[in-house]
Design a protein around this motif. Structure first.
Motif, short mmCIF file in Angstrom:
data_model
loop_
_atom_site.label_atom_id
_atom_site.label_comp_id
_atom_site.label_asym_id
_atom_site.label_seq_id
_atom_site.Cartn_x
_atom_site.Cartn_y
_atom_site.Cartn_z
N MET A 141 -10.07 12.91 3.24
CA MET A 141 -9.67 11.60 2.76
C MET A 141 -8.74 10.95 3.78
N ALA A 142 -9.01 9.69 4.07
CA ALA A 142 -8.17 8.95 5.01
C ALA A 142 -6.84 8.60 4.36
N ASP A 143 -5.85 8.46 5.19
CA ASP A 143 -4.51 8.13 4.71
C ASP A 143 -4.17 6.72 5.16
N PHE A 144 -4.30 5.78 4.26
CA PHE A 144 -3.99 4.39 4.57
C PHE A 144 -2.57 4.11 4.14
N ASN A 145 -1.63 4.48 5.00
CA ASN A 145 -0.22 4.42 4.64
C ASN A 145 0.53 3.25 5.25
N ASP A 146 -0.16 2.39 5.98
CA ASP A 146 0.50 1.22 6.56
C ASP A 146 0.46 0.10 5.52
N THR A 147 1.51 0.01 4.74
CA THR A 147 1.54 -0.96 3.64
C THR A 147 1.62 -2.40 4.13
N ASN A 148 1.90 -2.61 5.42
CA ASN A 148 1.97 -3.96 5.97
C ASN A 148 0.63 -4.42 6.55
N ARG A 149 -0.39 -3.59 6.45
CA ARG A 149 -1.69 -3.91 7.04
C ARG A 149 -2.78 -3.64 6.00
N ALA A 150 -3.67 -4.60 5.84
CA ALA A 150 -4.75 -4.48 4.85
C ALA A 150 -5.58 -3.22 5.13
N ILE A 151 -6.07 -2.59 4.07
CA ILE A 151 -6.84 -1.36 4.21
C ILE A 151 -8.10 -1.59 5.05
N TYR A 152 -8.77 -2.73 4.88
CA TYR A 152 -9.98 -2.96 5.66
C TYR A 152 -9.68 -3.00 7.16
N LEU A 153 -8.49 -3.49 7.53
CA LEU A 153 -8.10 -3.50 8.94
C LEU A 153 -7.77 -2.09 9.43
N THR A 184 -16.32 8.55 1.27
CA THR A 184 -15.59 9.49 2.13
C THR A 184 -14.10 9.21 2.13
N VAL A 185 -13.73 7.93 2.24
CA VAL A 185 -12.32 7.59 2.34
C VAL A 185 -11.72 7.16 0.99
N MET A 186 -12.56 7.18 -0.03
CA MET A 186 -12.14 6.89 -1.41
C MET A 186 -11.52 5.50 -1.55
N VAL A 187 -12.26 4.50 -1.09
CA VAL A 187 -11.87 3.11 -1.29
C VAL A 187 -13.05 2.35 -1.87
N ASN A 188 -12.79 1.14 -2.28
CA ASN A 188 -13.82 0.29 -2.85
C ASN A 188 -14.86 -0.07 -1.79
N VAL A 189 -16.12 -0.14 -2.21
CA VAL A 189 -17.21 -0.51 -1.31
C VAL A 189 -16.95 -1.86 -0.66
N ASN A 190 -16.38 -2.80 -1.39
CA ASN A 190 -16.11 -4.13 -0.84
C ASN A 190 -15.11 -4.06 0.32
N THR A 191 -14.19 -3.12 0.26
CA THR A 191 -13.20 -2.95 1.33
C THR A 191 -13.89 -2.51 2.62
N VAL A 192 -14.78 -1.53 2.52
CA VAL A 192 -15.51 -1.06 3.69
C VAL A 192 -16.44 -2.16 4.20
N ASN A 193 -17.08 -2.86 3.29
CA ASN A 193 -17.96 -3.96 3.69
C ASN A 193 -17.18 -5.01 4.49
N ARG A 194 -15.98 -5.30 4.04
CA ARG A 194 -15.13 -6.26 4.75
C ARG A 194 -14.77 -5.74 6.14
N ALA A 195 -14.48 -4.44 6.25
CA ALA A 195 -14.17 -3.84 7.55
C ALA A 195 -15.37 -3.93 8.48
N TYR A 196 -16.55 -3.60 7.98
CA TYR A 196 -17.77 -3.66 8.79
C TYR A 196 -18.07 -5.10 9.21
N ASP A 197 -17.88 -6.04 8.30
CA ASP A 197 -18.08 -7.46 8.64
C ASP A 197 -17.11 -7.89 9.74
N HIS A 198 -15.87 -7.45 9.60
CA HIS A 198 -14.84 -7.77 10.61
C HIS A 198 -15.25 -7.22 11.97
#
Length: 127
Positions: free
Chosen positions: A1-13, A43-57
Motif C-alpha cells: 500500500m502506498a503512503d500518501f502522507n503529504d497532506t499539502n499535495r493532492a493524492i492524484y499528484l 493496489t494503492v487503496m484509493v478511489n478509481v477517480n483519483t487514479v484516473n485524474r493522475a493518469y489524465d494529468h
C-alpha cells in the motif's frame, strides 16, 4: 500500500509523482503498459477517480498515452519530459538558491560538494 502522507499535495499528484519517479528509475520503460486505473486504485487503496485524474494529468504532460481499449502506456520520451519538468520546477522554486545559501553560510567549499556528489553517484548509480 502506498503512503500518501503529504497532506499539502493532492493524492492524484502524489500518484503522478510516484509514476514519474519510476520512469526516472527505469522501473517503467517507454511503451510499457501501466496498470489499469482499477488495478492501480486497488493496489494503492484509493478511489478509481483519483487514479484516473493522475493518469489524465500524466497524459496532459505527455508522460503517458492511451491506447483505446488497451490502457495507458509510458511515452517514448517520458524520461526526458519528467526530468525537464522536475528541473524546471526545482529551479523555479528556488531549490538551488536555498541550498547555495546554506552552503555559503556554512562555509562549504564547492570542491568539497563536488567530491561528496561524486561519492554519492558512485554509491547510487543511475540504472
Amino acid at each position: 500500500m502506498a503512503d500518501f502522507n503529504d497532506t499539502n499535495r493532492a493524492i492524484y499528484l502524489q500518484i503522478a509523482d510516484e509514476i514519474c519517479d519510476r520512469v526516472l528509475q527505469h522501473s517503467l520503460l517507454p511503451d510499457e503498459r501501466v496498470p489499469s486505473v482499477r488495478e492501480y486504485a486497488a493496489t494503492v487503496m484509493v478511489n478509481v477517480n483519483t487514479v484516473n485524474r493522475a493518469y489524465d494529468h500524466l497524459s496532459s504532460l505527455g508522460v503517458l498515452y492511451n491506447k483505446r481499449g488497451l490502457g495507458y502506456f509510458i511515452a517514448s520520451d517520458a524520461e526526458e519530459r519528467v526530468a525537464r519538468r522536475r528541473l524546471d520546477e526545482y529551479l523555479d522554486g528556488g531549490g538551488f538558491d536555498r541550498i547555495f545559501k546554506q552552503w555559503h553560510m556554512l562555509g562549504i567549499d564547492p570542491a568539497y560538494v563536488s567530491t561528496l556528489y561524486s561519492e554519492y553517484i558512485q554509491k547510487h548509480p543511475k540504472q
